[in-house]
Design a protein around this motif. Sequence first.
Motif, short mmCIF file in Angstrom:
data_model
loop_
_atom_site.label_atom_id
_atom_site.label_comp_id
_atom_site.label_asym_id
_atom_site.label_seq_id
_atom_site.Cartn_x
_atom_site.Cartn_y
_atom_site.Cartn_z
N ILE A 30 0.78 -1.10 0.19
CA ILE A 30 -0.08 0.08 -0.07
C ILE A 30 0.63 1.28 0.05
O ILE A 30 0.51 2.26 -0.80
N GLN A 31 2.12 1.21 0.81
CA GLN A 31 2.99 2.44 0.58
C GLN A 31 3.42 2.50 -0.42
O GLN A 31 3.72 3.62 -0.92
N GLU B 136 0.86 10.09 -1.18
CA GLU B 136 0.18 10.69 0.21
C GLU B 136 -1.16 11.12 -0.04
O GLU B 136 -1.89 10.89 1.02
N ARG B 137 -1.63 11.53 -1.12
CA ARG B 137 -3.22 12.07 -1.42
C ARG B 137 -4.09 10.71 -1.10
O ARG B 137 -5.18 10.85 -0.61
N GLU B 138 -3.75 9.73 -1.87
CA GLU B 138 -4.36 8.52 -2.09
C GLU B 138 -4.21 7.50 -0.63
O GLU B 138 -5.37 6.63 -0.64
N ALA C 106 2.39 7.22 9.24
CA ALA C 106 2.63 8.44 8.25
C ALA C 106 3.73 8.99 8.43
O ALA C 106 4.42 9.51 7.31
N GLY C 107 4.66 9.12 9.32
CA GLY C 107 5.88 9.57 9.25
C GLY C 107 7.13 8.61 9.11
O GLY C 107 8.30 9.15 9.09
N VAL C 108 6.94 7.50 8.70
CA VAL C 108 7.76 6.25 8.60
C VAL C 108 8.51 6.61 7.14
O VAL C 108 7.80 6.71 6.14
N ALA C 109 9.91 6.46 7.25
CA ALA C 109 10.40 6.72 5.90
C ALA C 109 10.36 5.25 4.89
O ALA C 109 10.23 4.26 5.55
N SER C 110 10.33 5.54 3.61
CA SER C 110 10.03 4.45 2.82
C SER C 110 11.02 3.17 2.94
O SER C 110 10.65 2.06 2.79
N HIS C 111 12.34 3.64 3.26
CA HIS C 111 13.23 2.33 3.52
C HIS C 111 13.13 1.70 4.68
O HIS C 111 13.73 0.70 4.80
N SER D 194 6.20 -2.34 9.13
CA SER D 194 5.18 -3.43 8.78
C SER D 194 5.19 -4.39 9.86
O SER D 194 4.17 -4.95 10.28
N GLY D 195 6.45 -5.11 9.63
CA GLY D 195 6.73 -6.28 10.47
C GLY D 195 6.54 -6.23 12.02
O GLY D 195 5.88 -6.70 12.68
#
Length: 467
Positions: A137-138, A143-145, A398-403, A409-410
């Motif tokens: 999902i990320q 950010e909008r959807e 919301a504030g978690v970096a993509s890497h 998630s785990g």
Amino acid sequence: MTSRTLLRSPARRDAESDGARRWLALVVVLTGVFMPILDFFIVNVAIPSIETDLHATSGQTELIVGGYAVPYAALLIIGGRLGDRLGRRRAFALGMAGFTAASLLCGIAPTANALVLARAAQGAAAALLFPQVLTLIQHMFGERERPRAMTFYGLALGLAAAFGQLLGGGLISADLAGLGWRWCFLINIFVGVIALAAVRPLVPFAAPIGSRLDVTGGALSFTGFVLLILPLTEGRVQGWPAWSYASLVAAALVLGAFGRHQHRTARKGGDPLVPPSLFADRAFRAGLLTVFAFYTGMSSFFFVLALQLQAVQGLSPVQSGLQVTPLALGFFATSLLARPLLARFGDRSLIAGAVLLLAAYAGEYALVPDRLALSVLLTVNGLGQGMVMAPLIGRVLAGVASHHAGAASGVLATCQQLAGALGIAIIGIVYFDSADHGFQAGLIYLSITVLATISGLVLIGRSRLEA
């Protein structure tokens, strides 16, 4: 050529097509939430039929339930990181294939021991499947959807829990082809095969990050969580024997060693299973505590409600499921409204949902014998759950970096499962030690978890403002 459709530019048509494809992909991806959670709840309805058909002992029936929950919760962090290493789409497909195959083994199990082993395999596959959903999902939505996508994530999660009992009771009662309880597992095959066929054409490719898997950290985390979860799921039923206390002490020691290993690996420039920097975000830490408090109550409520309706009021699984249907309808309604409510009122909408839960618990405490009143109050309960559950996970991430998406998630999924195991253990003690007032005593405990959730929501808001 005056049609608006024909006048749209090719770029715009491609963008709209890509947008529609993402939402179709979301339907596929959300099966990775719905199926593992459904199987967590649906098996409770099937246990009496399994005992009779397979001549299972009480110990075997406990393992049929716990054998799924323990590897599922213990392997979630590893499953999240495997998604980074293998690529999220590939990890999702492998998890779905494993879950589908294990469901087949459950459905055709000739003995209780065979079913225990198949359930363990199912739990391990679910641990690979479930955490990929949040990371996909990320990856798929901007950010909008993303808040809208997270609303559907919460909806799938809640409906799986709310409808598990009704679906299980219906399948057993229908007894198609004389297979009875086996349909509770065999139904996963149809969903799994369809989802697998749709993964490659719909779900976008996510390249592996290529990091090395922290094998030592994985071994420590798995061992520590098994030592923690096993006594929580089996200890109460067995009367809290000495091994359960020893296991909890050992869990604290092993998980402490796991934490020190993660910090040491990060200092040396390695790639720990759970990066300590993930917890540098105060809002994420507050979010984990909030999720833990909420799901400690969420899982406990469905557990104690099933006991009240079936063991005390004498309802059949189907009747019990129908009694809970108003809750599912209320949950569905506010889950769809959660995103606009959050956009307009912010975290106050989540707090309002928690207040509705408190009001429902208070009413259920006073009016529990009245089935009509209980139906109304369960509707209020569902309204509150939908307002909190659907947007809560999105707020935490919301504030978690993509890497850090795979690790986050785990960790988040593990937090949910640990909360559920602990909550059921606690409310089981409260319920069975309160004689004829078990449900009311459980509602007092549930109210405490809601108050803790409200405190956590306030803390998340303050942390975001200070960031």
